[in-house]
Design a protein around this motif. Sequence first.
Motif, PDB file in Angstrom:
ATOM      1  N   LEU A   1       0.822  -1.216   0.000  1.00  0.00           N
ATOM      2  CA  LEU A   1       0.000   0.000   0.000  1.00  0.00           C
ATOM      3  C   LEU A   1       0.851   1.259   0.000  1.00  0.00           C
ATOM      4  O   LEU A   1       0.496   2.267  -0.616  1.00  0.00           O
ATOM      5  CB  LEU A   1      -0.937  -0.007   1.197  1.00  0.00           C
ATOM      6  CG  LEU A   1      -2.047  -1.069   1.158  1.00  0.00           C
ATOM      7  CD1 LEU A   1      -2.775  -1.134   2.479  1.00  0.00           C
ATOM      8  CD2 LEU A   1      -3.025  -0.757   0.031  1.00  0.00           C
ATOM      9  N   ALA A   2       1.990   1.215   0.691  1.00  0.00           N
ATOM     10  CA  ALA A   2       2.867   2.383   0.720  1.00  0.00           C
ATOM     11  C   ALA A   2       3.540   2.610  -0.633  1.00  0.00           C
ATOM     12  O   ALA A   2       3.799   3.747  -1.027  1.00  0.00           O
ATOM     13  CB  ALA A   2       3.928   2.221   1.805  1.00  0.00           C
ATOM     14  N   ALA A   3       3.819   1.504  -1.361  1.00  0.00           N
ATOM     15  CA  ALA A   3       4.467   1.608  -2.673  1.00  0.00           C
ATOM     16  C   ALA A   3       3.468   1.740  -3.808  1.00  0.00           C
ATOM     17  O   ALA A   3       3.866   1.839  -4.974  1.00  0.00           O
ATOM     18  CB  ALA A   3       5.347   0.388  -2.902  1.00  0.00           C
ATOM     19  N   ASN A   4       2.181   1.745  -3.493  1.00  0.00           N
ATOM     20  CA  ASN A   4       1.149   1.803  -4.529  1.00  0.00           C
ATOM     21  C   ASN A   4       1.233   3.133  -5.306  1.00  0.00           C
ATOM     22  O   ASN A   4       1.149   4.209  -4.717  1.00  0.00           O
ATOM     23  CB  ASN A   4      -0.233   1.681  -3.885  1.00  0.00           C
ATOM     24  CG  ASN A   4      -1.317   1.361  -4.904  1.00  0.00           C
ATOM     25  OD1 ASN A   4      -1.176   1.648  -6.073  1.00  0.00           O
ATOM     26  ND2 ASN A   4      -2.391   0.764  -4.430  1.00  0.00           N
TER      27      ASN A   4
ATOM     28  N   SER B   1       1.224   0.652  10.026  1.00  0.00           N
ATOM     29  CA  SER B   1       0.434  -0.526   9.663  1.00  0.00           C
ATOM     30  C   SER B   1      -0.209  -0.318   8.295  1.00  0.00           C
ATOM     31  O   SER B   1      -0.152   0.764   7.716  1.00  0.00           O
ATOM     32  CB  SER B   1      -0.648  -0.768  10.715  1.00  0.00           C
ATOM     33  OG  SER B   1      -1.526   0.343  10.784  1.00  0.00           O
ATOM     34  N   ALA B   2      -0.848  -1.377   7.802  1.00  0.00           N
ATOM     35  CA  ALA B   2      -1.500  -1.311   6.494  1.00  0.00           C
ATOM     36  C   ALA B   2      -2.605  -0.254   6.465  1.00  0.00           C
ATOM     37  O   ALA B   2      -2.685   0.534   5.508  1.00  0.00           O
ATOM     38  CB  ALA B   2      -2.040  -2.686   6.105  1.00  0.00           C
ATOM     39  N   PRO B   3      -3.514  -0.193   7.465  1.00  0.00           N
ATOM     40  CA  PRO B   3      -4.545   0.850   7.435  1.00  0.00           C
ATOM     41  C   PRO B   3      -3.973   2.264   7.426  1.00  0.00           C
ATOM     42  O   PRO B   3      -4.474   3.146   6.737  1.00  0.00           O
ATOM     43  CB  PRO B   3      -5.375   0.585   8.698  1.00  0.00           C
ATOM     44  CG  PRO B   3      -5.146  -0.853   9.009  1.00  0.00           C
ATOM     45  CD  PRO B   3      -3.738  -1.130   8.611  1.00  0.00           C
ATOM     46  N   VAL B   4      -2.888   2.458   8.198  1.00  0.00           N
ATOM     47  CA  VAL B   4      -2.276   3.797   8.236  1.00  0.00           C
ATOM     48  C   VAL B   4      -1.652   4.148   6.890  1.00  0.00           C
ATOM     49  O   VAL B   4      -1.777   5.272   6.397  1.00  0.00           O
ATOM     50  CB  VAL B   4      -1.222   3.866   9.363  1.00  0.00           C
ATOM     51  CG1 VAL B   4      -0.471   5.196   9.308  1.00  0.00           C
ATOM     52  CG2 VAL B   4      -1.894   3.697  10.720  1.00  0.00           C
ATOM     53  N   ALA B   5      -0.973   3.173   6.259  1.00  0.00           N
ATOM     54  CA  ALA B   5      -0.367   3.410   4.941  1.00  0.00           C
ATOM     55  C   ALA B   5      -1.435   3.751   3.913  1.00  0.00           C
ATOM     56  O   ALA B   5      -1.262   4.660   3.088  1.00  0.00           O
ATOM     57  CB  ALA B   5       0.433   2.181   4.499  1.00  0.00           C
ATOM     58  N   ASN B   6      -2.545   3.024   3.954  1.00  0.00           N
ATOM     59  CA  ASN B   6      -3.635   3.313   3.035  1.00  0.00           C
ATOM     60  C   ASN B   6      -4.242   4.682   3.311  1.00  0.00           C
ATOM     61  O   ASN B   6      -4.580   5.427   2.384  1.00  0.00           O
ATOM     62  CB  ASN B   6      -4.706   2.240   3.155  1.00  0.00           C
ATOM     63  CG  ASN B   6      -5.819   2.422   2.137  1.00  0.00           C
ATOM     64  OD1 ASN B   6      -5.643   2.160   0.959  1.00  0.00           O
ATOM     65  ND2 ASN B   6      -6.961   2.892   2.609  1.00  0.00           N
ATOM     66  N   LEU B   7      -4.384   5.015   4.599  1.00  0.00           N
ATOM     67  CA  LEU B   7      -4.951   6.303   4.978  1.00  0.00           C
ATOM     68  C   LEU B   7      -4.075   7.455   4.491  1.00  0.00           C
ATOM     69  O   LEU B   7      -4.577   8.454   3.959  1.00  0.00           O
ATOM     70  CB  LEU B   7      -5.117   6.368   6.495  1.00  0.00           C
ATOM     71  CG  LEU B   7      -5.749   7.650   7.059  1.00  0.00           C
ATOM     72  CD1 LEU B   7      -7.153   7.824   6.536  1.00  0.00           C
ATOM     73  CD2 LEU B   7      -5.732   7.629   8.581  1.00  0.00           C
TER      74      LEU B   7
END
Length: 500
Positions: free
Chosen positions: A38-41, A352-358
């Motif tokens: 998600l961070a590299a998206n 975390s994944a939710p934070v990266a997406n946020l």
Amino acid sequence: MPPKIQAYSEKVGKWGFIAAGVTWALTRNPLRAIAVLLAANPRVITVPTEYAWDQAELVSEDREYLVPEKGSLSQLARTKTMLFEDSSLLFNHPEIKEIQCIAAQEQDADQAVCLAASLMQKSRHPWKEEVYSKAKQTCRTIRTAFHVEEARQGLKGKVLDSQVIIGSGKFLQEHGIHCDAYELKAKRLVRGGYDVLFVGKQGKARGECLGFLARLRQSGVNEYGADAAAFRKKGWQLGLLNNSMHISADELFQSRLDTSWLSLEQGEVMERIAALKQQGEEVLLVTGHTKNPLYPLYQEAGIPSISTHDLQRIQESVRYAERTDQTVNEHVSISKKWNIFGSALAMLGMISAPVANLIGDALSLVFMSRTKSKSETLLPPPNMTYMDEAAVTSEVLAWHQLPNELVLGSFQTNLQTGLTADQVAAIRSQYGPNRLDSRKPTPWLVSYLGQFKEFTTLILLGTSVLAFLPGEYLTEWRWGLSCLLMLPSVRFRNAKRKRL
């Protein structure tokens, strides 16, 4: 999508999958691997970029900005080369004075003029009328020429038993005729504003240079040439595909026109344009009112084009496209930093994944909001003034300028008593009630829940629910299977949306 951003999104997407795989292998934590993905998206820049150019197209349509045929504002922002179909689009038709013929002897001068007239009568050479008129003054016979061939540098054909060649010194030299004896004098005349054409013939023995024709011309650039100069000041290259007016090389150089395109054949022109596109640069073709026979080929190749009378209007479009491109590049710079540092933080387990997406969604929203704000703060085009509005409204009857009696009579009303009940009912039945219909407001809860429609957000919502389950219900192989099914689902959905 600009090619550079498209290439970056593909590159960072591949590296993101590699980094996620390495993270999973080292930590055995699928949630951390999802966080890296998600961070590299690259959607943090691809989505705002698509929105930015869609918004630009919408604004340009609303403000009636000119967009090139077979082109877009995104392409216009990457354009740095403008190609003109012909020199006649940029220069005034010259005011020609009497043609002179310089030769070693007078009889050679008369022969050179008559031979030149013979060839030019079978061609479309711009000197044809002047040379023929000069040849008639010599009282010599103007022979008929055969097998006349036109080239960029001159003409050649057969008159009697001799091969006659007319053109530049280089053109005659290529056919074995040297004009060294006249070269110095010809150069002096060229510096004085003359155009020069050498005349030679090849007999049975050897080639011979008879002299050269010279004419003083006063052309200068026309209004379109002046408009084109504004693009040159912006750093654009102005190229010429054809020189039907035979503008001298010195004058073209003084006008800072790229003449390297003149020596290219049709296929070579297309190859050079394709090479520029591979470097991320676009080309804008400028055509005349009468379409060139090669124009359909340029259209089929997808080369953006405008006509000469659009040169002024396109400047406003270029300014707007460049400003939009500058905004997009600013967002790309920030996104690249986020993709690198965000992925590093996710690998270390710091986010975390939710934070990266946020964070990714927040950046996308900020970019889109900033783009919309900048596009709407641009000044309206110069031709949109209050005078235009006045011109439109002047066609409507000016009731405030009419006498009271005429207005009251037109509406069949009385100044003291007003409208009767029957008149009010009739007018309401004809025009409806005097109020504006407003949209029913959307409940805030519906608007809030609508933000969860994004696919990756639903995936994170599902993983968040799974995180609350006890460990005995969620073994490691189930985590792996869940991630294995979810990640291809994301890629499949994105591919399907592109096809649509």
